[in-house]
Motif scaffolding. Structure first.
Motif, PDB file in Angstrom:
ATOM      1  N   MET A 103      71.347 115.314  16.455  1.00 44.57           N
ATOM      2  CA  MET A 103      71.927 116.268  17.034  1.00 44.57           C
ATOM      3  C   MET A 103      71.669 117.270  17.749  1.00 44.57           C
ATOM      4  O   MET A 103      72.034 117.179  19.726  1.00 44.57           O
ATOM      5  N   PHE A 104      70.394 118.173  17.594  1.00 44.48           N
ATOM      6  CA  PHE A 104      69.788 118.693  18.828  1.00 44.48           C
ATOM      7  C   PHE A 104      69.498 118.484  19.853  1.00 44.48           C
ATOM      8  O   PHE A 104      69.606 118.655  20.656  1.00 44.48           O
ATOM      9  N   HIS A 105      69.170 117.086  19.199  1.00 41.63           N
ATOM     10  CA  HIS A 105      68.308 116.357  20.921  1.00 41.63           C
ATOM     11  C   HIS A 105      69.349 115.554  21.536  1.00 41.63           C
ATOM     12  O   HIS A 105      69.814 116.323  23.228  1.00 41.63           O
ATOM     13  N   GLU A 106      70.443 115.614  21.126  1.00 40.64           N
ATOM     14  CA  GLU A 106      71.924 114.665  21.900  1.00 40.64           C
ATOM     15  C   GLU A 106      72.233 115.981  22.215  1.00 40.64           C
ATOM     16  O   GLU A 106      73.380 115.554  23.842  1.00 40.64           O
ATOM     17  N   GLN A 107      72.314 116.885  22.171  1.00 40.76           N
ATOM     18  CA  GLN A 107      72.944 118.852  22.459  1.00 40.76           C
ATOM     19  C   GLN A 107      72.538 118.894  24.084  1.00 40.76           C
ATOM     20  O   GLN A 107      72.936 118.990  24.681  1.00 40.76           O
ATOM     21  N   GLY A 108      71.276 118.644  23.677  1.00 43.33           N
ATOM     22  CA  GLY A 108      69.696 119.772  24.876  1.00 43.33           C
ATOM     23  C   GLY A 108      69.986 118.474  25.997  1.00 43.33           C
ATOM     24  O   GLY A 108      69.771 118.513  26.986  1.00 43.33           O
ATOM     25  N   THR A 109      70.321 117.284  25.985  1.00 39.41           N
ATOM     26  CA  THR A 109      70.397 115.997  26.713  1.00 39.41           C
ATOM     27  C   THR A 109      71.708 115.573  27.242  1.00 39.41           C
ATOM     28  O   THR A 109      71.925 114.841  27.738  1.00 39.41           O
ATOM     29  N   ALA A 110      72.419 116.251  26.529  1.00 35.25           N
ATOM     30  CA  ALA A 110      73.848 115.909  27.155  1.00 35.25           C
ATOM     31  C   ALA A 110      74.662 115.873  28.587  1.00 35.25           C
ATOM     32  O   ALA A 110      75.236 115.016  29.141  1.00 35.25           O
ATOM     33  N   THR A 111      73.602 117.029  29.337  1.00 32.29           N
ATOM     34  CA  THR A 111      73.924 116.818  30.832  1.00 32.29           C
ATOM     35  C   THR A 111      73.462 115.680  31.733  1.00 32.29           C
ATOM     36  O   THR A 111      73.650 115.282  32.442  1.00 32.29           O
ATOM     37  N   LYS A 112      72.343 114.542  30.846  1.00 31.66           N
ATOM     38  CA  LYS A 112      71.639 113.727  31.462  1.00 31.66           C
ATOM     39  C   LYS A 112      72.040 112.698  30.823  1.00 31.66           C
ATOM     40  O   LYS A 112      72.252 110.926  31.834  1.00 31.66           O
ATOM     41  N   HIS A 113      72.446 112.506  29.249  1.00 32.92           N
ATOM     42  CA  HIS A 113      73.303 111.008  28.798  1.00 32.92           C
ATOM     43  C   HIS A 113      74.454 111.867  28.291  1.00 32.92           C
ATOM     44  O   HIS A 113      74.412 112.411  27.500  1.00 32.92           O
ATOM     45  N   HIS A 114      75.296 111.111  28.652  1.00 32.28           N
ATOM     46  CA  HIS A 114      76.740 111.140  28.306  1.00 32.28           C
ATOM     47  C   HIS A 114      76.873 109.748  27.291  1.00 32.28           C
ATOM     48  O   HIS A 114      77.350 109.075  27.004  1.00 32.28           O
ATOM     49  N   HIS A 115      76.800 110.299  26.141  1.00 27.74           N
ATOM     50  CA  HIS A 115      77.068 109.558  25.020  1.00 27.74           C
ATOM     51  C   HIS A 115      76.721 109.983  23.466  1.00 27.74           C
ATOM     52  O   HIS A 115      75.276 111.036  23.509  1.00 27.74           O
ATOM     53  N   ARG A 116      77.942 110.503  22.787  1.00 27.72           N
ATOM     54  CA  ARG A 116      77.540 110.965  21.663  1.00 27.72           C
ATOM     55  C   ARG A 116      77.606 110.264  20.421  1.00 27.72           C
ATOM     56  O   ARG A 116      77.542 108.467  20.453  1.00 27.72           O
ATOM     57  N   LEU A 117      75.687 110.856  19.192  1.00 24.83           N
ATOM     58  CA  LEU A 117      76.099 109.857  18.891  1.00 24.83           C
ATOM     59  C   LEU A 117      77.537 109.283  17.143  1.00 24.83           C
ATOM     60  O   LEU A 117      78.183 110.013  17.282  1.00 24.83           O
ATOM     61  N   THR A 118      77.245 108.385  17.244  1.00 21.51           N
ATOM     62  CA  THR A 118      77.884 107.405  15.774  1.00 21.51           C
ATOM     63  C   THR A 118      77.199 107.413  14.449  1.00 21.51           C
ATOM     64  O   THR A 118      75.840 108.518  14.547  1.00 21.51           O
ATOM     65  N   VAL A 119      78.056 107.967  13.249  1.00 19.94           N
ATOM     66  CA  VAL A 119      77.392 107.826  12.224  1.00 19.94           C
ATOM     67  C   VAL A 119      76.027 107.100  12.082  1.00 19.94           C
ATOM     68  O   VAL A 119      75.215 107.077  11.359  1.00 19.94           O
ATOM     69  N   ARG A 120      76.264 105.769  12.418  1.00 21.03           N
ATOM     70  CA  ARG A 120      75.170 104.469  12.412  1.00 21.03           C
ATOM     71  C   ARG A 120      74.440 104.743  12.893  1.00 21.03           C
ATOM     72  O   ARG A 120      73.242 105.175  12.472  1.00 21.03           O
TER      73      ARG A 120
END
Length: 273
Positions: A103-120
C-alpha cells in the motif's frame, strides 16, 4: 519459510496455557505499529519512508536474537516460548506487513503509476505462499498426525538455511554511508522498542501470567530489535531500504550492548517478574 511454517506448526503445543501466545504474536507487531501511527511515523511525509518506518517498528528479530537471549537466560523453556510466538510471525508478515508495504509503495509511486491495488493483488500473491505451510502444519497437528523424527533433523537444517538466506541479502543491502543519514530519523524507535512496548506487555503479563520465565521471555520479545525481515520487506516493495537498515543497525547494537546485558544482570542477581 513455507517448510519452516509447516514443520513448526505441526508439533506446536496446543495447550490452553499457551493459547495467549499466538495472540501476543499479533500484538507484538500491532502495538508498536499503532504507537508509531499515533506518534513518530507522522513526521515521515514520503510514503516510501513512512512505510519503511512502519516495517522497522513492527517487524522485530524474535526468532533469532530474542530466541537466543531467552535460551541463554531460561534454557529450552524460554526458547520454546519464543519459538511459539515466532512461528506465527511468518503468517503475520505475509498477511499484514506485505500488504501494508504494498500500500505504501502504491502511494509513493502514485504519480508514476496510476493503478490502484485490488484485494487480490494485495493478498493473493506468491509472497503469501508460506501461509499454506502454516495451515497445513496446523491441520496435521490438530488431526494428531505424528511428525516423523527425520523431519526434526530437517527442521534444524532449514533453520540454518533460512538464517543464511536472510542474512546474505541483508549483508548485500547494508550500505553504511547511505544508512548513516537516517540514524537520526530512527532515534525515536529507541523509546518505542526499549521502553514503551516492553512496559505495555509487562502490564499485560502481570494480569495474565504468574510464570516469571514466561514473563521474562515475553519482555525479551517485546524489546527485540528491528528484524532482518524489515530490510527484506522494504527491498521487496521498493520502500526506503536505507531507513530500515539504519533502524536494524541502531536497535541491534543498543539491544546487544545495553538492554540485554542489563536484563541479564537483573535476572541473574535474583530479580524476578
Amino acid at each position: 519459510a513455507t517448510l519452516l511454517a509447516l514443520l513448526s506448526f505441526w508439533v506446536m503445543p496446543l495447550s490452553l496455557h499457551l493459547l495467549w501466545l499466538p495472540l501476543f504474536s499479533a500484538l507484538f507487531m500491532l502495538v508498536p505499529g499503532v504507537i508509531a501511527a499515533l506518534t513518530f511515523a507522522r513526521r515521515h511525509r514520503d510514503p516510501l519512508s513512512r512505510g519503511a518506518y512502519y516495517m522497522s517498528a513492527m517487524l522485530t528479530n524474535i526468532g533469532t536474537i530474542a530466541g537466543l537471549s531467552a535460551f541463554i537466560l531460561y534454557d529450552e523453556t524460554g526458547f520454546a516460548y519464543v519459538q511459539i510466538v515466532s512461528s506465527f510471525q511468518v503468517g503475520l508478515l505475509v498477511l499484514v506487513c506485505f500488504p501494508l508495504a504494498a500500500m505504501f509503495h502504491e502511494q509513493g509511486t502514485a504519480t508514476k503509476h496510476h493503478h490502484r491495488l485490488t484485494v487480490r493483488e494485495l493478498f493473493l500473491t506468491p509472497n503469501q505462499v508460506p501461509v499454506l505451510g502454516l495451515i497445513a502444519g496446523l491441520a496435521l497437528n490438530v488431526l494428531g498426525v505424528e511428525r516423523p523424527a527425520v523431519f526434526g533433523a530437517a527442521f534444524q537444517s532449514l533453520v540454518h538455511i533460512g538464517a543464511w538466506s536472510a542474512l546474505f541479502p541483508v549483508g548485500c543491502l547494508v550500505d553504511f554511508s547511505r544508512a548513516r543519514p537516517y540514524i537520526k530519523a530512527t532515534a525515536d524507535l529507541i523509546p518505542l522498542r526499549f521502553l514503551l512496548t516492553p512496559l505495555i506487555f509487562f502490564g499485560l503479563c502481570r494480569l495474565l501470567f504468574d510464570d516469571p520465565v514466561l514473563i521474562g521471555s515475553v519482555l525479551l520479545i517485546a524489546a527485540a530489535p528491528t528484524a532482518i525481515n524489515a530490510v527484506l520487506t522494504a527491498r521487496l516493495y521498493k520502500l526506503n531500504v536505507d531507513l530500515t537498515v539504519a533502524s536494524f543497525l541502531v536497535t541491534t547494537v543498543l539491544y546487544l550492548l545495553i538492554f540485554y546485558p542489563l536484563f541479564f544482570l537483573y535476572v541473574h542477581r535474583g530479580g524476578t517478574f
